[in-house]
Scaffold this motif. Sequence first.
Motif, PDB file in Angstrom:
ATOM      1  N   HIS A 146      -7.496  -5.401  -0.460  1.00  0.00           N
ATOM      2  CA  HIS A 146      -8.192  -6.575  -1.010  1.00  0.00           C
ATOM      3  C   HIS A 146      -7.473  -7.856  -0.612  1.00  0.00           C
ATOM      4  CE1 HIS A 146     -10.533  -4.462  -4.504  1.00  0.00           C
ATOM      5  NE2 HIS A 146     -10.801  -3.943  -3.328  1.00  0.00           N
ATOM      6  N   LYS A 201     -12.769   4.890  -0.147  1.00  0.00           N
ATOM      7  CA  LYS A 201     -13.059   5.986  -1.094  1.00  0.00           C
ATOM      8  C   LYS A 201     -11.885   6.958  -1.233  1.00  0.00           C
ATOM      9  CE  LYS A 201     -17.135   4.326  -1.737  1.00  0.00           C
ATOM     10  NZ  LYS A 201     -17.115   3.116  -2.501  1.00  0.00           N
ATOM     11  N   TYR A 240     -14.798 -11.171  -7.369  1.00  0.00           N
ATOM     12  CA  TYR A 240     -14.187  -9.840  -7.379  1.00  0.00           C
ATOM     13  C   TYR A 240     -15.187  -8.760  -6.969  1.00  0.00           C
ATOM     14  CZ  TYR A 240     -11.712  -5.694  -9.003  1.00  0.00           C
ATOM     15  OH  TYR A 240     -11.115  -4.467  -9.072  1.00  0.00           O
ATOM     16  N   ASP A 241     -16.418  -8.859  -7.453  1.00  0.00           N
ATOM     17  CA  ASP A 241     -17.425  -7.833  -7.179  1.00  0.00           C
ATOM     18  C   ASP A 241     -17.696  -7.637  -5.698  1.00  0.00           C
ATOM     19  OD1 ASP A 241     -17.703  -7.281  -9.864  1.00  0.00           O
ATOM     20  OD2 ASP A 241     -19.362  -8.684 -10.138  1.00  0.00           O
ATOM     21  N   LYS A 242     -17.580  -8.687  -4.912  1.00  0.00           N
ATOM     22  CA  LYS A 242     -17.892  -8.538  -3.486  1.00  0.00           C
ATOM     23  C   LYS A 242     -16.783  -7.776  -2.751  1.00  0.00           C
ATOM     24  CE  LYS A 242     -16.411 -12.579  -0.876  1.00  0.00           C
ATOM     25  NZ  LYS A 242     -16.798 -13.805  -0.223  1.00  0.00           N
ATOM     26  N   TYR A 243     -15.592  -7.695  -3.327  1.00  0.00           N
ATOM     27  CA  TYR A 243     -14.502  -6.952  -2.704  1.00  0.00           C
ATOM     28  C   TYR A 243     -14.474  -5.489  -3.146  1.00  0.00           C
ATOM     29  CZ  TYR A 243     -12.849 -11.453  -1.104  1.00  0.00           C
ATOM     30  OH  TYR A 243     -12.763 -12.672  -0.494  1.00  0.00           O
ATOM     31  N   VAL A 244     -14.895  -5.239  -4.365  1.00  0.00           N
ATOM     32  CA  VAL A 244     -14.858  -3.876  -4.910  1.00  0.00           C
ATOM     33  C   VAL A 244     -15.746  -2.937  -4.104  1.00  0.00           C
ATOM     34  CG1 VAL A 244     -15.429  -2.483  -6.947  1.00  0.00           C
ATOM     35  CG2 VAL A 244     -14.265  -4.652  -7.216  1.00  0.00           C
ATOM     36  N   ILE A 245     -16.857  -3.432  -3.631  1.00  0.00           N
ATOM     37  CA  ILE A 245     -17.796  -2.563  -2.900  1.00  0.00           C
ATOM     38  C   ILE A 245     -17.214  -2.057  -1.579  1.00  0.00           C
ATOM     39  CG2 ILE A 245     -19.871  -3.512  -3.969  1.00  0.00           C
ATOM     40  CD1 ILE A 245     -20.276  -5.177  -1.418  1.00  0.00           C
ATOM     41  N   ASN A 246     -16.177  -2.708  -1.085  1.00  0.00           N
ATOM     42  CA  ASN A 246     -15.560  -2.312   0.183  1.00  0.00           C
ATOM     43  C   ASN A 246     -14.364  -1.385   0.011  1.00  0.00           C
ATOM     44  OD1 ASN A 246     -17.342  -4.033   1.575  1.00  0.00           O
ATOM     45  ND2 ASN A 246     -15.974  -5.773   1.268  1.00  0.00           N
ATOM     46  N   GLU A 247     -14.087  -0.931  -1.207  1.00  0.00           N
ATOM     47  CA  GLU A 247     -12.894  -0.117  -1.430  1.00  0.00           C
ATOM     48  C   GLU A 247     -12.961   1.208  -0.686  1.00  0.00           C
ATOM     49  OE1 GLU A 247     -12.334   0.167  -5.681  1.00  0.00           O
ATOM     50  OE2 GLU A 247     -11.509  -1.853  -5.773  1.00  0.00           O
TER      51      GLU A 247
END
Length: 157
Positions: free
Chosen positions: A151, A40, A31-38
């Motif tokens: 995502h 803004k 999950y963490d690797k996808y959150v960084i691409n959200e």
Amino acid sequence: MHFGFSYVGLIFLAMLMIPNWIWIKNQPKDYDKYVINENKFLLAFERIGEVTVSALCLIFSDFNIGVISVWSIWLLAAVLLMTLYEIYWIRYFMSSKTMEDFYSSIIGIPVAGATLPVAAFFLLAIYGKNIFLGIAVIILGIGHIGIHLNHRKEIRQ
């Protein structure tokens, strides 16, 4: 629209928040690797929507059960969507907890974990005849559903 505490709003928020608190310890793998691409912009809409929806559904008594009438169908539909949301979470918690599980559909509703509560709160806004909650839910939906769709798109690549 009438100011006053909404126990229905509180119940909806509890149905929304309790599974999310449990999810904190049960996040999907990677999950963490996808959150960084959200995005803004979507994230800002999501946060603004979360705060305003949470506050508005509590401070208007119009969401409480009143006279049972045909109009009550809106509340019943909202309750059914929130119940389906709880079923989504049960299914997720019993799964392997992958990204695919988290962004899954239920009875054809895409990204059910985002779509169901947004739709339920929108129906609650209709039931309470509350334009402010309706607008707040639209803002939330743009951000929350948008992030979840992005995502899901990423994990399918």
